[in-house]
Write a protein that holds these residues in place. Structure first.
Motif, PDB file in Angstrom:
ATOM      1  N   ALA A  69      35.985  11.326  41.430  1.00  0.00           N
ATOM      2  CA  ALA A  69      36.674  11.047  40.084  1.00  0.00           C
ATOM      3  C   ALA A  69      35.919  11.992  39.022  1.00  0.00           C
ATOM      4  O   ALA A  69      36.636  12.463  38.125  1.00  0.00           O
ATOM      5  CB  ALA A  69      36.897   9.521  39.931  1.00  0.00           C
ATOM      6  N   ALA A  70      34.749  11.742  38.691  1.00  0.00           N
ATOM      7  CA  ALA A  70      34.007  12.476  37.778  1.00  0.00           C
ATOM      8  C   ALA A  70      34.352  13.817  37.861  1.00  0.00           C
ATOM      9  O   ALA A  70      34.480  14.400  36.829  1.00  0.00           O
ATOM     10  CB  ALA A  70      32.683  12.130  37.661  1.00  0.00           C
ATOM     11  N   CYS A 112      36.111  13.190  30.653  1.00  0.00           N
ATOM     12  CA  CYS A 112      35.265  14.504  30.408  1.00  0.00           C
ATOM     13  C   CYS A 112      36.154  15.062  29.138  1.00  0.00           C
ATOM     14  O   CYS A 112      37.146  15.189  29.042  1.00  0.00           O
ATOM     15  CB  CYS A 112      35.122  15.338  31.520  1.00  0.00           C
ATOM     16  N   ALA A 113      35.294  15.107  27.887  1.00  0.00           N
ATOM     17  CA  ALA A 113      35.794  15.623  26.800  1.00  0.00           C
ATOM     18  C   ALA A 113      35.216  16.914  26.252  1.00  0.00           C
ATOM     19  O   ALA A 113      34.874  17.133  25.082  1.00  0.00           O
ATOM     20  CB  ALA A 113      35.352  14.520  25.565  1.00  0.00           C
ATOM     21  N   ASP A 114      34.755  17.901  27.193  1.00  0.00           N
ATOM     22  CA  ASP A 114      34.426  18.940  27.304  1.00  0.00           C
ATOM     23  C   ASP A 114      35.367  20.324  27.169  1.00  0.00           C
ATOM     24  O   ASP A 114      35.032  21.331  27.408  1.00  0.00           O
ATOM     25  CB  ASP A 114      33.275  19.461  28.189  1.00  0.00           C
ATOM     26  N   GLY A 115      36.629  20.085  27.007  1.00  0.00           N
ATOM     27  CA  GLY A 115      37.555  20.959  26.968  1.00  0.00           C
ATOM     28  C   GLY A 115      37.371  22.198  26.353  1.00  0.00           C
ATOM     29  O   GLY A 115      37.442  23.406  26.537  1.00  0.00           O
ATOM     30  N   ALA A 116      36.885  22.242  25.091  1.00  0.00           N
ATOM     31  CA  ALA A 116      36.481  23.330  24.146  1.00  0.00           C
ATOM     32  C   ALA A 116      35.204  24.201  24.701  1.00  0.00           C
ATOM     33  O   ALA A 116      35.221  25.348  24.657  1.00  0.00           O
ATOM     34  CB  ALA A 116      36.106  23.125  22.859  1.00  0.00           C
ATOM     35  N   ALA A 117      34.483  23.501  25.320  1.00  0.00           N
ATOM     36  CA  ALA A 117      33.186  23.981  26.067  1.00  0.00           C
ATOM     37  C   ALA A 117      33.704  24.835  27.335  1.00  0.00           C
ATOM     38  O   ALA A 117      33.068  25.928  27.668  1.00  0.00           O
ATOM     39  CB  ALA A 117      32.260  23.174  26.339  1.00  0.00           C
ATOM     40  N   ILE A 139      31.840  10.378  31.987  1.00  0.00           N
ATOM     41  CA  ILE A 139      31.350   9.001  31.951  1.00  0.00           C
ATOM     42  C   ILE A 139      32.507   8.049  32.181  1.00  0.00           C
ATOM     43  O   ILE A 139      33.868   8.285  32.064  1.00  0.00           O
ATOM     44  CB  ILE A 139      31.335   8.506  30.324  1.00  0.00           C
ATOM     45  N   GLY A 140      32.216   7.263  33.362  1.00  0.00           N
ATOM     46  CA  GLY A 140      32.906   6.255  33.810  1.00  0.00           C
ATOM     47  C   GLY A 140      33.076   4.915  33.334  1.00  0.00           C
ATOM     48  O   GLY A 140      31.985   4.385  33.426  1.00  0.00           O
ATOM     49  N   VAL A 148      30.139   2.201  33.675  1.00  0.00           N
ATOM     50  CA  VAL A 148      29.723   2.005  35.068  1.00  0.00           C
ATOM     51  C   VAL A 148      28.628   3.471  35.565  1.00  0.00           C
ATOM     52  O   VAL A 148      27.846   3.060  36.584  1.00  0.00           O
ATOM     53  CB  VAL A 148      30.777   1.645  35.982  1.00  0.00           C
ATOM     54  N   ALA A 149      28.984   4.612  35.277  1.00  0.00           N
ATOM     55  CA  ALA A 149      28.202   5.827  35.890  1.00  0.00           C
ATOM     56  C   ALA A 149      28.386   6.940  34.730  1.00  0.00           C
ATOM     57  O   ALA A 149      29.407   6.919  34.086  1.00  0.00           O
ATOM     58  CB  ALA A 149      28.769   5.783  37.098  1.00  0.00           C
ATOM     59  N   GLU A 150      27.388   7.565  34.738  1.00  0.00           N
ATOM     60  CA  GLU A 150      27.568   9.081  34.135  1.00  0.00           C
ATOM     61  C   GLU A 150      27.207  10.165  34.973  1.00  0.00           C
ATOM     62  O   GLU A 150      26.046   9.841  35.860  1.00  0.00           O
ATOM     63  CB  GLU A 150      26.223   9.060  32.894  1.00  0.00           C
TER      64      GLU A 150
END
Length: 162
Positions: A69-70, A112-117, A139-140, A148-150
């Protein structure tokens, strides 16, 4: 941004087309029950619910399902940037690091919020023969908003030559 991103977004945000896409391209994710929570140019959230199929003997989510999922939350942003590119761009996970903070039960959303990257990394790969690398984070969180997890993924991108 990839000019084909809107076409890819239409597939990923349509529940029927998404299920078909996942069944065809990522069948393990289909059987594990992954679904899209949200998807746009900037971020992606993937939802997974604990079930008999994806649990471990301790009645929590199997770590590989969390990793799947991550990876999907980052990978969809990456795939959106390489989708139908000319020249084609290959993408690959080079490295994965994970930190499990809390037992994963119920519904977990990996974001995940790294779209621009990802946009920049693919542009860089198209501009140089060496390709590019990107470290992305997912980040979960559970339904209570607790982490719960990174996961940290190192992605590589390289333009294919004819």
């Amino acid at each position: 941004m990839n000019p084909q991103f809107p076409a890819f977004k239409r597939i990923i945000t349509n529940p029927v087309l998404f299920k078909f896409f996942v069944f065809q391209k990522l069948s393990a994710a289909f059987w594990a029950g992954l679904s899209m929570a949200h998807f746009d140019e900037e971020s992606c959230g993937v939802r997974v619910k604990l079930s008999w199929f994806n649990q471990n003997p301790f009645r929590s989510m199997y770590f590989a399902v969390e990793a799947m999922a991550a990876e999907m939350s980052c990978g969809m942003l990456a795939f959106g940037q390489v989708y139908k590119r000319q020249p084609a761009v290959s993408m690959l996970v080079e490295k994965l690091e994970a930190k499990f903070v809390k037992k994963a039960t119920g519904v977990i959303i990996f974001t995940c919020a790294d779209g621009a990257a990802f946009q920049q990394a693919v542009s860089d790969a198209l501009e140089n023969k060496e390709g590019s690398k990107l470290l992305s984070t997912s980040i979960g969180k559970n339904q209570a908003g607790e982490v719960v997890a990174e996961f940290h993924f190192t992605w590589t991108f390289k333009a294919k030559t004819l």
